[in-house]
Design an enzyme around this catalytic site. Structure first.
Site, PDB file in Angstrom:
ATOM      1  N   ALA A   1       0.861  -1.186   0.000  1.00 57.03           N
ATOM      2  CA  ALA A   1       0.000   0.000   0.000  1.00 57.03           C
ATOM      3  C   ALA A   1       0.897   1.236   0.000  1.00 57.03           C
ATOM      4  O   ALA A   1       2.065   1.167   0.400  1.00 57.03           O
ATOM      5  CB  ALA A   1      -0.894  -0.024   1.226  1.00 57.03           C
TER       6      ALA A   1
ATOM      7  N   GLY B   1       0.731  -5.029   0.814  1.00 55.58           N
ATOM      8  CA  GLY B   1      -0.435  -5.107  -0.075  1.00 55.58           C
ATOM      9  C   GLY B   1      -0.127  -5.787  -1.403  1.00 55.58           C
ATOM     10  O   GLY B   1      -1.028  -6.351  -2.026  1.00 55.58           O
TER      11      GLY B   1
ATOM     12  N   GLU C   1      -0.534  -9.312  -0.685  1.00 54.93           N
ATOM     13  CA  GLU C   1      -1.970  -9.531  -0.450  1.00 54.93           C
ATOM     14  C   GLU C   1      -2.754  -9.507  -1.763  1.00 54.93           C
ATOM     15  O   GLU C   1      -3.690 -10.284  -1.962  1.00 54.93           O
ATOM     16  CB  GLU C   1      -2.484  -8.476   0.533  1.00 54.93           C
ATOM     17  CG  GLU C   1      -1.878  -8.670   1.923  1.00 54.93           C
ATOM     18  CD  GLU C   1      -2.065  -7.464   2.835  1.00 54.93           C
ATOM     19  OE1 GLU C   1      -1.530  -6.378   2.507  1.00 54.93           O
ATOM     20  OE2 GLU C   1      -2.744  -7.592   3.862  1.00 54.93           O
TER      21      GLU C   1
ATOM     22  N   GLU D   1       4.515  -4.972   7.165  1.00 55.91           N
ATOM     23  CA  GLU D   1       3.762  -3.896   7.821  1.00 55.91           C
ATOM     24  C   GLU D   1       4.206  -3.655   9.245  1.00 55.91           C
ATOM     25  O   GLU D   1       4.169  -2.521   9.746  1.00 55.91           O
ATOM     26  CB  GLU D   1       2.254  -4.208   7.802  1.00 55.91           C
ATOM     27  CG  GLU D   1       1.599  -4.138   6.435  1.00 55.91           C
ATOM     28  CD  GLU D   1       1.653  -5.425   5.633  1.00 55.91           C
ATOM     29  OE1 GLU D   1       2.417  -6.344   6.021  1.00 55.91           O
ATOM     30  OE2 GLU D   1       0.944  -5.521   4.624  1.00 55.91           O
TER      31      GLU D   1
HETATM   32  N1  CAA Z   1       4.560   3.248  -0.707  1.00 58.22           N
HETATM   33  C1  CAA Z   1       4.947   4.423  -1.246  1.00 58.22           C
HETATM   34  N2  CAA Z   1       6.112   4.568  -1.906  1.00 58.22           N
HETATM   35  C2  CAA Z   1       6.904   3.497  -2.000  1.00 58.22           C
HETATM   36  C3  CAA Z   1       6.571   2.268  -1.456  1.00 58.22           C
HETATM   37  C4  CAA Z   1       5.321   2.157  -0.797  1.00 58.22           C
HETATM   38  N3  CAA Z   1       4.883   0.982  -0.272  1.00 58.22           N
HETATM   39  N4  CAA Z   1       7.561   1.392  -1.704  1.00 58.22           N
HETATM   40  C5  CAA Z   1       8.496   2.067  -2.388  1.00 58.22           C
HETATM   41  N5  CAA Z   1       8.102   3.345  -2.569  1.00 58.22           N
HETATM   42  C6  CAA Z   1       8.825   4.421  -3.251  1.00 58.22           C
HETATM   43  C7  CAA Z   1       9.972   4.906  -2.419  1.00 58.22           C
HETATM   44  O1  CAA Z   1       9.544   5.822  -1.426  1.00 58.22           O
HETATM   45  C8  CAA Z   1      10.837   5.530  -3.466  1.00 58.22           C
HETATM   46  O2  CAA Z   1      10.305   6.777  -3.806  1.00 58.22           O
HETATM   47  P1  CAA Z   1      11.277   8.076  -3.922  1.00 58.22           P
HETATM   48  O3  CAA Z   1      12.139   7.766  -5.117  1.00 58.22           O
HETATM   49  O4  CAA Z   1      10.301   9.199  -4.158  1.00 58.22           O
HETATM   50  O5  CAA Z   1      12.037   8.148  -2.650  1.00 58.22           O
HETATM   51  C9  CAA Z   1      10.641   4.613  -4.664  1.00 58.22           C
HETATM   52  O6  CAA Z   1       9.414   3.914  -4.428  1.00 58.22           O
HETATM   53  C10 CAA Z   1      11.742   3.588  -4.796  1.00 58.22           C
HETATM   54  O7  CAA Z   1      11.849   2.898  -3.557  1.00 58.22           O
HETATM   55  P2  CAA Z   1      13.245   2.658  -2.806  1.00 58.22           P
HETATM   56  O8  CAA Z   1      14.188   3.776  -3.077  1.00 58.22           O
HETATM   57  O9  CAA Z   1      12.945   2.345  -1.387  1.00 58.22           O
HETATM   58  O10 CAA Z   1      13.764   1.356  -3.588  1.00 58.22           O
HETATM   59  P3  CAA Z   1      14.731   0.215  -3.032  1.00 58.22           P
HETATM   60  O11 CAA Z   1      15.063  -0.620  -4.218  1.00 58.22           O
HETATM   61  O12 CAA Z   1      15.829   0.789  -2.232  1.00 58.22           O
HETATM   62  O13 CAA Z   1      13.829  -0.666  -2.017  1.00 58.22           O
HETATM   63  C11 CAA Z   1      11.839  -1.829  -1.303  1.00 58.22           C
HETATM   64  C12 CAA Z   1      12.727  -1.388  -2.486  1.00 58.22           C
HETATM   65  C13 CAA Z   1      12.585  -2.851  -0.440  1.00 58.22           C
HETATM   66  C14 CAA Z   1      10.593  -2.479  -1.886  1.00 58.22           C
HETATM   67  C15 CAA Z   1      11.485  -0.590  -0.450  1.00 58.22           C
HETATM   68  O14 CAA Z   1      10.989   0.427  -1.305  1.00 58.22           O
HETATM   69  C16 CAA Z   1      10.446  -0.858   0.590  1.00 58.22           C
HETATM   70  O15 CAA Z   1      10.760  -1.427   1.629  1.00 58.22           O
HETATM   71  N6  CAA Z   1       9.191  -0.429   0.341  1.00 58.22           N
HETATM   72  C17 CAA Z   1       8.125  -0.513   1.312  1.00 58.22           C
HETATM   73  C18 CAA Z   1       7.659  -1.931   1.495  1.00 58.22           C
HETATM   74  C19 CAA Z   1       6.546  -1.980   2.545  1.00 58.22           C
HETATM   75  O16 CAA Z   1       6.777  -1.693   3.696  1.00 58.22           O
HETATM   76  N7  CAA Z   1       5.328  -2.372   2.129  1.00 58.22           N
HETATM   77  C20 CAA Z   1       4.181  -2.424   2.994  1.00 58.22           C
HETATM   78  C21 CAA Z   1       3.352  -1.179   2.853  1.00 58.22           C
HETATM   79  S1  CAA Z   1       2.038  -1.081   4.023  1.00 58.22           S
HETATM   80  C22 CAA Z   1       0.850  -2.109   3.415  1.00 58.22           C
HETATM   81  O17 CAA Z   1       0.995  -2.679   2.357  1.00 58.22           O
HETATM   82  C23 CAA Z   1      -0.385  -2.251   4.254  1.00 58.22           C
HETATM   83  C24 CAA Z   1      -1.312  -3.300   3.793  1.00 58.22           C
HETATM   84  O18 CAA Z   1      -1.376  -4.375   4.312  1.00 58.22           O
HETATM   85  C25 CAA Z   1      -2.219  -3.075   2.680  1.00 58.22           C
END
Ligand code: CAA
Length: 258
Positions: free
Chosen positions: A67, A110, A113, A133
Site C-alpha cells: 500500500a 499489499g 496480499e 507492515e
Molecule cells: N509506498 C509508497 N512509496 C513506496 C513504497 C510504498 N509501499 N515502496 C516504495 N516506494 C517508493 C519509495 O519511497 C521511493 O520513492 P522516492 O524515489 O520518491 O524516494 C521509490 O518507491 C523507490 O523505492 P526505494 O528507493 O525504497 O527502492 P529500493 O530498491 O531501495 O527498495 C523496497 C525497495 C525494499 C521495496 C522498499 O521500497 C520498501 O521497503 N518499500 C516498502 C515496502 C513496505 O513496507 N510495504 C508495505 C506497505 S504497508 C501495506 O501494504 C499495508 C497493507 O497491508 C495493505
C-alpha cells in the site's frame, strides 16, 4: 477501453486480458487510485463474456511494494475507519473469472496480499514476498493475516507477519504460497499460457471450480464436499458438459468456445 492513470489493460490473446500495474516510480505502490482502477477494470472484464482469464502483473523489478505509505502516513483513525480503508479490494475477490498473478520482484505488504487475491500465483525466480507492515507500526490490512495463514499455515504466517522478513520465490513455493516458479525472462509468457489454457476451458466449469476451491477456505469439510457435489451435478445442465464428454468419447478436442 477506458484510459487509466495507474494501470494498463491489454488483450494479448484470445479470451485473455492482462492488467499491468503501472506506477514505476513508486514501485507500483497501491494507492487508492490503483485500487479504484484495478477493481473497476477487473470487474468490467469479469462481465465481458469474451474474457476467460485475467493476468495481473507488475514490472520486472516489482509486482507491488505494498500500500502507498506516503498516502497513508498522515491518515487518522477516524479517516481510515470512515473510508473503510482497503475495503474496496473486496471487489477483486468477488471477480468470478480466474485471475493469474504474474509476480516478479517485490510482492510486499499489499502487493503480497494482491497476489494472494488471485487464483493461480506464478512467480519469477526474482520474486520476493513478505508482510513488512509490522516494521511500519501496523499490520497487514488487505487480508494478509488471513489469506497468508490459510495459504501457508500459522507457523510461517506468524514468522512473516511478526518479523517482516521476506521470502524468495522458492521458499514461497515450498510453503504453498506460489503455484509455480519460472525463470524471470519467461514469466509473462508462462502466465499468459496458463491464462490461455484456463480461458479455453468450459466457462461454467471454470467459474464453479474457482468457487468450489475458494469454498474450502470458508466452510467445514462436509459443507464444502456437499457444495462441490451439488455444483458438479449442476454442470450436467450445461452445453459444455455434453460437449466435453462427447468430445472425449469421439476422440476429438472439445469445442467449448466455437
Ligand atoms: N509506498 C509508497 N512509496 C513506496 C513504497 C510504498 N509501499 N515502496 C516504495 N516506494 C517508493 C519509495 O519511497 C521511493 O520513492 P522516492 O524515489 O520518491 O524516494 C521509490 O518507491 C523507490 O523505492 P526505494 O528507493 O525504497 O527502492 P529500493 O530498491 O531501495 O527498495 C523496497 C525497495 C525494499 C521495496 C522498499 O521500497 C520498501 O521497503 N518499500 C516498502 C515496502 C513496505 O513496507 N510495504 C508495505 C506497505 S504497508 C501495506 O501494504 C499495508 C497493507 O497491508 C495493505
Amino acid at each position: 477501453m477506458t484510459e487509466h492513470e495507474t494501470i494498463l489493460v491489454e488483450r494479448p490473446a484470445d479470451r485473455v486480458a492482462l492488467i499491468r500495474l503501472n506506477r514505476p516510480k513508486a514501485l507500483n505502490a497501491l494507492n487508492l487510485r490503483v485500487m479504484a482502477e484495478l477493481t473497476e477494470a477487473a470487474t468490467a472484464l469479469d462481465r465481458d463474456p469474451s474474457v476467460g482469464a485475467i493476468v495481473i502483473t507488475g514490472s520486472d523489478r516489482t509486482f507491488a511494494a505494498g500500500a502507498d505509505i506516503k498516502e497513508m502516513k498522515d491518515q487518522s483513525f477516524d479517516e481510515v475507519l470512515a473510508a473503510d480503508w482497503f475495503a474496496g479490494w473486496d471487489a477483486l475477490a468477488r471477480v468470478r473469472t480466474p485471475l493469474v498473478a504474474a509476480v516478479a520482484g517485490y510482492a510486499l505488504g499489499g502487493g503480497c496480499e494482491l497476489a494472494m487475491m488471485c487464483d493461480i500465483l506464478v512467480a519469477a525466480d526474482t520474486a520476493s514476498f513478505g508482510q513488512p507492515e509490522i516494521t511500519l507500526g501496523v499490520l497487514p490490512g488487505m487480508g494478509g493475516s488471513q489469506r497468508l495463514t490459510r495459504a501457508i499455515g500459522k507457523a510461517k504466517a506468524m514468522d512473516l507477519c511478526l518479523t517482516g522478513r521476506r521470502i524468495d520465490a522458492h521458499e514461497a513455493e515450498r510453503c504453498g504460497l506460489v503455484s509455480r516458479v519460472v525463470p524471470a525472462d519467461t514469466l509473462l509468457d508462462e502466465a499468459l499460457e496458463i491464462a490461455r489454457t484456463v480461458a479455453g476451458m468450459a466457462t461454467p466449469a471454470a467459474i464453479l471450480a474457482k468457487e468450489a476451491v475458494n469454498r474450502a477456505f470458508e466452510t467445514t469439510l462436509s459443507e464444502g464436499i456437499l457444495f462441490e457435489r451439488r455444483v458438479f451435478h449442476a454442470t450436467f445442465a450445461t452445453r459444455e458438459q455434453k460437449e466435453g464428454m462427447a468430445a472425449f468419447v469421439e476422440k476429438r478436442p472439445a469445442r467449448f468456445h466455437d
